[in-house]
Design an enzyme around this catalytic site. Structure first.
Site, PDB file in Angstrom:
ATOM      1  N   SER A  90      -0.396 -12.011  -6.199  1.00  0.00           N
ATOM      2  CA  SER A  90       0.913 -11.534  -5.615  1.00  0.00           C
ATOM      3  C   SER A  90       1.883 -12.327  -5.627  1.00  0.00           C
ATOM      4  O   SER A  90       1.500 -13.655  -5.574  1.00  0.00           O
ATOM      5  CB  SER A  90       0.721 -11.027  -4.387  1.00  0.00           C
ATOM      6  OG  SER A  90      -0.214  -9.679  -4.304  1.00  0.00           O
TER       7      SER A  90
HETATM    8  N1  SAM Z   1      -4.810 -10.627  -2.417  1.00  0.00           N
HETATM    9  C1  SAM Z   1      -4.975 -11.178  -3.835  1.00  0.00           C
HETATM   10  C2  SAM Z   1      -4.669 -12.600  -4.317  1.00  0.00           C
HETATM   11  O1  SAM Z   1      -4.248 -13.372  -3.293  1.00  0.00           O
HETATM   12  O2  SAM Z   1      -4.770 -12.881  -5.172  1.00  0.00           O
HETATM   13  C3  SAM Z   1      -4.274 -10.216  -4.905  1.00  0.00           C
HETATM   14  C4  SAM Z   1      -4.853  -8.970  -4.863  1.00  0.00           C
HETATM   15  S1  SAM Z   1      -4.554  -7.875  -6.123  1.00  0.00           S
HETATM   16  C5  SAM Z   1      -2.920  -7.559  -5.808  1.00  0.00           C
HETATM   17  C6  SAM Z   1      -5.229  -6.478  -5.521  1.00  0.00           C
HETATM   18  C7  SAM Z   1      -7.082  -6.529  -5.443  1.00  0.00           C
HETATM   19  O3  SAM Z   1      -7.284  -5.208  -4.907  1.00  0.00           O
HETATM   20  C8  SAM Z   1      -7.601  -6.558  -6.950  1.00  0.00           C
HETATM   21  O4  SAM Z   1      -8.369  -7.591  -6.985  1.00  0.00           O
HETATM   22  C9  SAM Z   1      -8.396  -5.097  -6.922  1.00  0.00           C
HETATM   23  O5  SAM Z   1      -9.386  -5.495  -7.957  1.00  0.00           O
HETATM   24  C10 SAM Z   1      -8.412  -5.088  -5.631  1.00  0.00           C
HETATM   25  N2  SAM Z   1      -8.818  -3.566  -4.965  1.00  0.00           N
HETATM   26  C11 SAM Z   1      -8.488  -2.427  -5.504  1.00  0.00           C
HETATM   27  N3  SAM Z   1      -8.913  -1.558  -4.792  1.00  0.00           N
HETATM   28  C12 SAM Z   1      -9.953  -2.159  -3.769  1.00  0.00           C
HETATM   29  C13 SAM Z   1     -10.831  -1.572  -2.935  1.00  0.00           C
HETATM   30  N4  SAM Z   1     -11.024  -0.267  -2.536  1.00  0.00           N
HETATM   31  N5  SAM Z   1     -11.501  -2.321  -2.242  1.00  0.00           N
HETATM   32  C14 SAM Z   1     -11.430  -3.818  -2.514  1.00  0.00           C
HETATM   33  N6  SAM Z   1     -10.760  -4.148  -3.375  1.00  0.00           N
HETATM   34  C15 SAM Z   1      -9.936  -3.347  -4.062  1.00  0.00           C
END
Ligand code: SAM
Length: 215
Positions: free
Chosen positions: A63
């Site tokens: 992000s």
């Molecule tokens: N917090 C992260 C960072 O600092 O890099 C950025 C996260 S990214 C915007 C969103 C993440 O949520 C992705 O890696 C995606 O695979 C994950 N995601 C989506 N649905 C999910 C779920 N139900 N449980 C866990 N992770 C999930």
């Protein structure tokens, strides 16, 4: 020519974080410390401190720094608090939480990202417990959590996450909306009462799971 990442980091904190109104000293100190360039792909290192999200593979993103700061500050974190993150992604947000002194649990749906994040965090000396799975169902074993941060966009509040939040001023921050745009919503739990605060618009990749979006 070698890139002076420390200088880029200081400039990012000054122009993107402090100038936009982030004041929590612990959050600012963590942003000055965590090497964001370690959490982005090799070919994007020189853009690590840009004012934007960046791709990290598997169609996912790290992000924008300001959004990470805004969400982190909204939780009003104290040292040793137990925090659950849903959406480990690159591991950068986990590192910020660990740097503040929190006990961090993080869930990622995509195994390759979870493994890479785990490796990066370990290399930098951050102790974060990572689980591969559907984060919309939380991590019951270590609940209740003082704070929960969801870093992917949901159509609604996952009820299970709310049930795993502390009743004693527990705070949960989550982007809620449609697939294309959302609002950052902060929930504060006091006993069975839930206060809801809208922190404004944002854009996240979808939260895919039982209590989020369907695949
Ligand atoms: N917090 C992260 C960072 O600092 O890099 C950025 C996260 S990214 C915007 C969103 C993440 O949520 C992705 O890696 C995606 O695979 C994950 N995601 C989506 N649905 C999910 C779920 N139900 N449980 C866990 N992770 C999930």
């Amino acid at each position: 020519m070698e890139i002076d990442f420390e200088k880029l980091r200081r400039e990012m904190v000054e122009s993107q974080i402090i100038r936009r109104g982030i004041t929590d000293k612990k959050v600012i100190a963590a942003f000055l410390k965590v090497p964001r360039e370690e959490f982005v792909p090799e070919n994007l290192k020189e853009s690590a401190y840009d004012d934007t999200p960046l791709p990290i593979g598997e169609g996912q993103t790290i992000s924008q720094p300001y959004i990470v700061a805004l969400m982190t500050e909204s939780l009003k974190l104290k040292e040793n608090e137990r925090v659950l993150e849903v959406g480990t992604g690159s591991g950068y947000q986990s590192a910020i939480l660990a740097e503040i002194g929190c006990e961090v649990y993080s869930i990622e749906k995509i195994a390759s990202l979870a493994k890479k994040a785990e490796k990066t965090l370990k290399k930098l000396g951050y102790n974060v417990k990572i689980k591969i799975g559907d984060g919309t169902l939380g991590w019951e074993e270590f609940s209740p959590y003082d704070k929960i941060i969801v870093t992917a966009a949901s159509p609604k509040i996952p009820k299970t996450l709310l049930s795993q939040l502390s009743k004693n001023e527990g705070k949960l921050i989550i982007p809620i909306g449609d697939r294309f745009s959302q609002d950052l919503i902060l929930f504060i739990k006091r006993n069975e009462k839930i206060e809801k605060i809208n922190l404004g618009g944002c854009q996240f990749v979808p939260l895919i799971g039982k209590e989020g979006w369907e695949e």
